[in-house]
Design a protein around this motif. Structure first.
Motif, PDB file in Angstrom:
ATOM      1  N   ARG A  69     -29.711  -7.266  14.116  1.00 15.88           N
ATOM      2  CA  ARG A  69     -29.312  -7.070  15.222  1.00 15.88           C
ATOM      3  C   ARG A  69     -28.091  -8.079  14.907  1.00 15.88           C
ATOM      4  N   LYS A  70     -28.085  -9.241  14.781  1.00 10.04           N
ATOM      5  CA  LYS A  70     -26.881  -9.839  14.497  1.00 10.04           C
ATOM      6  C   LYS A  70     -25.920  -9.716  13.234  1.00 10.04           C
ATOM      7  N   LYS A  71     -26.552  -8.937  12.385  1.00  8.79           N
ATOM      8  CA  LYS A  71     -25.612  -8.227  11.352  1.00  8.79           C
ATOM      9  C   LYS A  71     -24.606  -6.893  11.809  1.00  8.79           C
ATOM     10  N   ILE A  72     -25.425  -6.162  12.399  1.00  6.01           N
ATOM     11  CA  ILE A  72     -24.359  -5.490  13.116  1.00  6.01           C
ATOM     12  C   ILE A  72     -23.291  -5.715  14.278  1.00  6.01           C
ATOM     13  N   VAL A  73     -23.888  -6.648  14.825  1.00  7.54           N
ATOM     14  CA  VAL A  73     -22.872  -7.016  15.856  1.00  7.54           C
ATOM     15  C   VAL A  73     -21.873  -8.040  15.734  1.00  7.54           C
ATOM     16  N   GLN A  74     -21.972  -8.799  14.325  1.00  7.21           N
ATOM     17  CA  GLN A  74     -20.640  -9.248  13.693  1.00  7.21           C
ATOM     18  C   GLN A  74     -19.953  -8.140  12.815  1.00  7.21           C
ATOM     19  N   GLU A  75     -20.590  -7.176  12.553  1.00  2.58           N
ATOM     20  CA  GLU A  75     -19.745  -6.124  11.889  1.00  2.58           C
ATOM     21  C   GLU A  75     -18.773  -5.439  13.068  1.00  2.58           C
ATOM     22  N   VAL A  76     -19.634  -5.585  13.885  1.00  7.79           N
ATOM     23  CA  VAL A  76     -18.566  -4.231  15.437  1.00  7.79           C
ATOM     24  C   VAL A  76     -17.192  -5.929  15.552  1.00  7.79           C
ATOM     25  N   LYS A  77     -17.788  -6.748  15.492  1.00  4.69           N
ATOM     26  CA  LYS A  77     -17.457  -8.024  16.188  1.00  4.69           C
ATOM     27  C   LYS A  77     -16.135  -8.118  15.336  1.00  4.69           C
ATOM     28  N   GLU A  78     -15.721  -7.956  13.971  1.00  2.00           N
ATOM     29  CA  GLU A  78     -14.668  -8.029  12.495  1.00  2.00           C
ATOM     30  C   GLU A  78     -13.734  -6.537  13.222  1.00  2.00           C
ATOM     31  N   ARG A  79     -14.312  -5.876  13.637  1.00  4.90           N
ATOM     32  CA  ARG A  79     -13.376  -4.340  13.509  1.00  4.90           C
ATOM     33  C   ARG A  79     -13.237  -3.614  15.459  1.00  4.90           C
ATOM     34  N   ASN A  80     -13.318  -4.994  16.833  1.00  8.68           N
ATOM     35  CA  ASN A  80     -13.555  -5.067  17.557  1.00  8.68           C
ATOM     36  C   ASN A  80     -13.810  -5.889  18.165  1.00  8.68           C
ATOM     37  N   PRO A  81     -13.024  -7.291  18.173  1.00  9.26           N
ATOM     38  CA  PRO A  81     -13.728  -9.034  19.124  1.00  9.26           C
ATOM     39  C   PRO A  81     -14.382  -8.464  20.120  1.00  9.26           C
ATOM     40  N   ALA A  82     -13.836  -7.778  20.897  1.00  8.16           N
ATOM     41  CA  ALA A  82     -14.177  -7.588  22.309  1.00  8.16           C
ATOM     42  C   ALA A  82     -16.115  -7.245  22.276  1.00  8.16           C
ATOM     43  N   VAL A  83     -16.610  -7.187  21.005  1.00  8.27           N
ATOM     44  CA  VAL A  83     -18.095  -6.579  21.258  1.00  8.27           C
ATOM     45  C   VAL A  83     -18.306  -5.173  22.020  1.00  8.27           C
ATOM     46  N   SER A  84     -17.560  -3.971  22.359  1.00  5.00           N
ATOM     47  CA  SER A  84     -17.692  -3.361  23.454  1.00  5.00           C
ATOM     48  C   SER A  84     -18.277  -1.800  22.760  1.00  5.00           C
ATOM     49  N   PHE A  85     -18.248  -0.808  23.736  1.00  4.31           N
ATOM     50  CA  PHE A  85     -19.296   0.315  23.191  1.00  4.31           C
ATOM     51  C   PHE A  85     -18.563   1.213  23.712  1.00  4.31           C
ATOM     52  N   PRO A  86     -18.655   2.823  23.262  1.00  2.00           N
ATOM     53  CA  PRO A  86     -18.545   3.147  21.418  1.00  2.00           C
ATOM     54  C   PRO A  86     -16.913   2.481  21.120  1.00  2.00           C
ATOM     55  N   THR A  87     -17.520   1.923  19.436  1.00  2.00           N
ATOM     56  CA  THR A  87     -16.507   1.717  18.576  1.00  2.00           C
ATOM     57  C   THR A  87     -17.391   2.834  16.889  1.00  2.00           C
ATOM     58  N   ILE A  88     -15.777   3.278  17.315  1.00  2.00           N
ATOM     59  CA  ILE A  88     -15.945   4.378  15.935  1.00  2.00           C
ATOM     60  C   ILE A  88     -14.915   3.791  15.372  1.00  2.00           C
ATOM     61  N   VAL A  89     -15.490   3.723  13.928  1.00  2.00           N
ATOM     62  CA  VAL A  89     -15.116   3.801  12.695  1.00  2.00           C
ATOM     63  C   VAL A  89     -14.515   4.694  12.153  1.00  2.00           C
ATOM     64  N   ILE A  90     -13.192   4.970  11.427  1.00  2.00           N
ATOM     65  CA  ILE A  90     -12.850   6.648  10.710  1.00  2.00           C
ATOM     66  C   ILE A  90     -12.523   6.363   9.829  1.00  2.00           C
ATOM     67  N   LYS A  91     -12.473   6.137   8.925  1.00  2.00           N
ATOM     68  CA  LYS A  91     -12.151   5.341   7.146  1.00  2.00           C
ATOM     69  C   LYS A  91     -11.593   4.471   7.700  1.00  2.00           C
ATOM     70  N   ASP A  92     -10.875   3.756   8.008  1.00  2.00           N
ATOM     71  CA  ASP A  92     -10.054   2.280   8.461  1.00  2.00           C
ATOM     72  C   ASP A  92      -9.087   2.697   9.341  1.00  2.00           C
ATOM     73  N   LYS A  93      -9.740   3.163  10.144  1.00  2.00           N
ATOM     74  CA  LYS A  93      -8.811   3.494  12.160  1.00  2.00           C
ATOM     75  C   LYS A  93     -10.201   2.838  12.722  1.00  2.00           C
ATOM     76  N   VAL A  94     -10.138   1.389  13.133  1.00  2.00           N
ATOM     77  CA  VAL A  94     -10.625   2.133  14.258  1.00  2.00           C
ATOM     78  C   VAL A  94     -10.221   2.167  15.916  1.00  2.00           C
ATOM     79  N   ILE A  95     -12.025   2.891  16.393  1.00  2.00           N
ATOM     80  CA  ILE A  95     -11.329   3.733  18.079  1.00  2.00           C
ATOM     81  C   ILE A  95     -12.434   2.248  18.778  1.00  2.00           C
ATOM     82  N   VAL A  96     -11.798   2.380  19.991  1.00  2.00           N
ATOM     83  CA  VAL A  96     -12.602   1.571  20.788  1.00  2.00           C
ATOM     84  C   VAL A  96     -12.719   2.604  22.213  1.00  2.00           C
ATOM     85  N   GLY A  97     -14.196   2.782  22.178  1.00  2.00           N
ATOM     86  CA  GLY A  97     -14.613   4.294  24.094  1.00  2.00           C
ATOM     87  C   GLY A  97     -14.201   5.668  23.321  1.00  2.00           C
ATOM     88  N   PHE A  98     -14.056   6.126  24.116  1.00  2.00           N
ATOM     89  CA  PHE A  98     -14.213   7.844  23.690  1.00  2.00           C
ATOM     90  C   PHE A  98     -12.536   8.219  24.050  1.00  2.00           C
TER      91      PHE A  98
END
Length: 83
Positions: A42-71
């Motif tokens: 869990r810690k590892k995955i939360v850190q992965e999310v934090k690197e892409r989305n510092p707010a750590v909100s969901f969903p965090t969607i990663v498509i290639k290198d583009k990050v989409i926060v929310g739906f």
């Protein structure tokens, strides 16, 4: 296309809708339900999310290198088109 990862919560309606929309688009993606993980994993995955989305909100969607926060269908469509 295996370059899509969805970080989600199992109880989140926005996460559910995002996954449903990706299914409707016919794309394959990896989904991680962060709330179902424990300990170091869990810690590892939360850190992965934090690197892409510092707010750590969901969903965090990663498509290639583009990050989409929310739906956001428009952002998902745009990111899928870039492939």
């Amino acid at each position: 296309m295996n370059d899509i990862k969805v970080y989600a919560l199992s109880t989140c309606i926005h996460c559910r809708n995002a996954k449903k929309y990706l299914d409707e688009c016919g794309v394959k993606y990896e989904c991680v339900h962060v709330d179902e993980l424990t300990g170091d994993e869990r810690k590892k995955i939360v850190q992965e999310v934090k690197e892409r989305n510092p707010a750590v909100s969901f969903p965090t969607i990663v498509i290639k290198d583009k990050v989409i926060v929310g739906f956001h269908k428009d952002q998902i469509d745009e990111a899928l088109k870039e492939d």
